[in-house]
Scaffold this active site. Structure first.
Site, PDB file in Angstrom:
ATOM      1  CB  CYS A  81      17.563 -13.247  -6.196  1.00  0.00           C
ATOM      2  SG  CYS A  81      15.975 -13.413  -5.371  1.00  0.00           S
ATOM      3  CB  CYS A 176      15.893 -13.256   1.928  1.00  0.00           C
ATOM      4  SG  CYS A 176      14.465 -12.655   0.984  1.00  0.00           S
ATOM      5  CD  GLN A 299      -3.713  -9.653   0.210  1.00  0.00           C
ATOM      6  OE1 GLN A 299      -2.571  -9.622  -0.251  1.00  0.00           O
ATOM      7  NE2 GLN A 299      -4.779  -9.481  -0.552  1.00  0.00           N
ATOM      8  CG  ASP A 398      -9.207  -9.647  -3.098  1.00  0.00           C
ATOM      9  OD1 ASP A 398      -8.518  -9.409  -4.102  1.00  0.00           O
ATOM     10  OD2 ASP A 398      -8.735  -9.792  -1.955  1.00  0.00           O
ATOM     11  CB  CYS A 425      -3.286  -8.840  -6.966  1.00  0.00           C
ATOM     12  SG  CYS A 425      -3.879 -10.341  -7.758  1.00  0.00           S
TER      13      CYS A 425
END
Length: 468
Positions: A81, A176, A299, A398, A425
């Site tokens: 994964c 997960c 977020q 942002d 980011c």
């Protein structure tokens, strides 16, 4: 790459450090060698898969020594994964390399004087920290080499994640560790129900099949949204699936579905049906409520988002009489978060639906000093816009991973706001933009924030002030 290089094996390569995108670096005969799924300190044999004049890429085929910083991955899917790249590296070292990644990008790309980069703000949770996951249904389940060689017959239906670089292969996920709550139970129960009832899983190549996608969103207020995406308008089967989820999981507060017969899984242009509950969930932060619809961005690490926004607010140093521009405002989370400390906040965002959410979030919190506008940032942030509104004292920006358009950067240089807080980011594109802003601004503070443990991604906040 020359035939001579491909499949060449380099023996006893020392892995020296982590580089960008989670790959690690060694050196061989003056060339950099990038290797995935290894750790600094490993000594490995590497089969070369790609090569240029100055570097090579390869895969580890044998380990001679293991790094002292290695730990045992906790997920059985790790290595196949693509969700978590760094489970084999201890978290303290992950944080060290994320901070170093910021420093490296700034030194290599920004080339402007920077203060000492602060220690990274780590995430208290390193498992079950995500509030949103997307799972894909497929009739092309990924099989391991051992399964293929066994020549056994396997059920090829799967519900899970895409195998990296293979758009049509899905790894069937049993557990997960990224999302808590009822996420794993919902996914596994729905897959079992679909198999028992012989419902068709989507074929991405032929673009046929009933079950296409499953999205699960959670909040710190214990609300859960589940969205099922169907590839066919089979109302009888759709009702069967949705009734199962409603009965089996009464804690789902927002249960929706969408019929998508397009060539991709995006549904921002499609109508969603609320099957039961409300068409939204709500997150809270310092008493503020943020309404999250099925198309809303929020977020994905709620607890770290709060830490990130506190850093941005602290860097803004608001006293109460400032006009703040919040660029790429999304659903207005930062804008509404800082509104109480400002005279006025003006948010700008490309996605019109997000702006509607931003206005709604102001309304439900009784915030009256915000204005929001939808449009392409480089077009809307023009001289007419500036003349219509007060000039900003503080700009908070942002942007997405691509960073800011150069026209936006040039407008910021013309605006000459005393303070810019740049939330990113992607430190590489942030560094590129800082190189341009360096014409008039100096970097005062740098604060990395880890939003995504077990991955190489890192957020970074920079405070810029106008040069005197």
């Amino acid at each position: 790459m020359s035939r001579k290089m491909k499949n060449k094996v380099i023996t006893n390569l020392l892995i020296e450090r982590i580089a960008s995108e989670g790959k690690c670096v060694g050196h061989h005969e003056g060339k950099v060698v990038f290797v995935s799924n290894v750790a600094p300190g490993d000594v490995v044999d590497v089969r070369i898969t790609k090569g240029k004049s100055s570097f090579m890429e390869g895969e580890a085929i044998r380990f001679h020594e293991f790094s002292k910083d290695r730990i045992e991955p906790f997920c059985s899917h790790f290595g196949t994964c693509g969700g978590c790249k760094w489970q084999h590296i201890n978290y303290d070292l992950q944080k060290t390399y994320k901070r170093q990644q910021v420093l490296d990008q700034f030194q290599r790309i920004a080339k402007v004087p920077i203060p000492e980069v602060a220690p990274i703000l780590g995430s208290e949770k390193t498992q079950y920290y995500r509030n949103k996951l997307d799972f894909t249904f497929s009739n092309k389940k990924w099989l391991t080499l051992d399964q293929i060689r066994s020549e056994e017959e396997f059920d090829r239906n799967a519900l899970g994640f895409h195998i990296p670089k293979m758009f049509d292969k899905i790894i069937d996920i049993e557990h997960c560790y990224l999302q808590g709550g009822i996420s794993n139970e919902v996914r596994n129960s729905l897959r079992e129900f679909a198999l028992e009832n012989k419902l068709s899983f989507y074929d991405i190549r032929e673009q046929v099949g009933l079950l296409r996608n499953l999205i699960i969103r959670t909040t710190s207020t214990n609300q859960t949204m589940v969205i099922v995406q169907f590839g066919e308008n089979d109302q009888e089967s759709i009702k069967l699936v949705m009734e199962f989820l409603r009965r089996q999981f009464p804690s789902i507060t927002s249960l929706l579905y969408v019929i998508n017969t397009k060539g991709n899984e995006t549904f921002h242009d499609l109508e969603l049906v609320t099957f039961s509950g409300l068409p939204y969930i709500e997150e809270e932060m310092e008493g503020l409520k943020f309404r999250i619809g099925p198309k809303s961005f929020y977020q994905t690490n709620s607890e770290q988002a709060y830490e990130l926004y506190k850093v941005a607010r602290d860097f803004a140093q608001l006293k109460g009489d400032e006009v703040v521009y919040d660029l790429y405002t999304g659903t207005g989370t930062i804008a509404n978060f800082v509104a109480k400390q400002a005279k006025q906040v003006i948010g700008v965002e490309y996605v019109e639906a997000a702006i509607e959410d931003a206005k709604l979030n102001s309304q439900i919190n009784g915030i009256e000093n915000t204005l929001f506008y939808a449009g392409d940032m480089k077009d809307i942030l023009n001289e007419e816009f500036i003349s219509t509104h007060a000039k900003p004292d503080v700009i908070i920006t942002d942007p997405p991973r691509a960073g800011m358009d150069e026209k936006v950067v040039q407008m910021l240089l013309r605006l000459e706001a005393p303070t810019i807080v740049y939330v990113s980011c992607n430190p590489a594109t942030q560094a590129r933009d800082l190189a341009l802003l360096g014409e008039k601004y100096q970097v005062e503070k740098v604060q990395p924030v880890d939003m995504f443990p077990q991955t190489y991604h890192v957020e970074n906040v920079v405070r810029l002030t106008l040069k005197s």
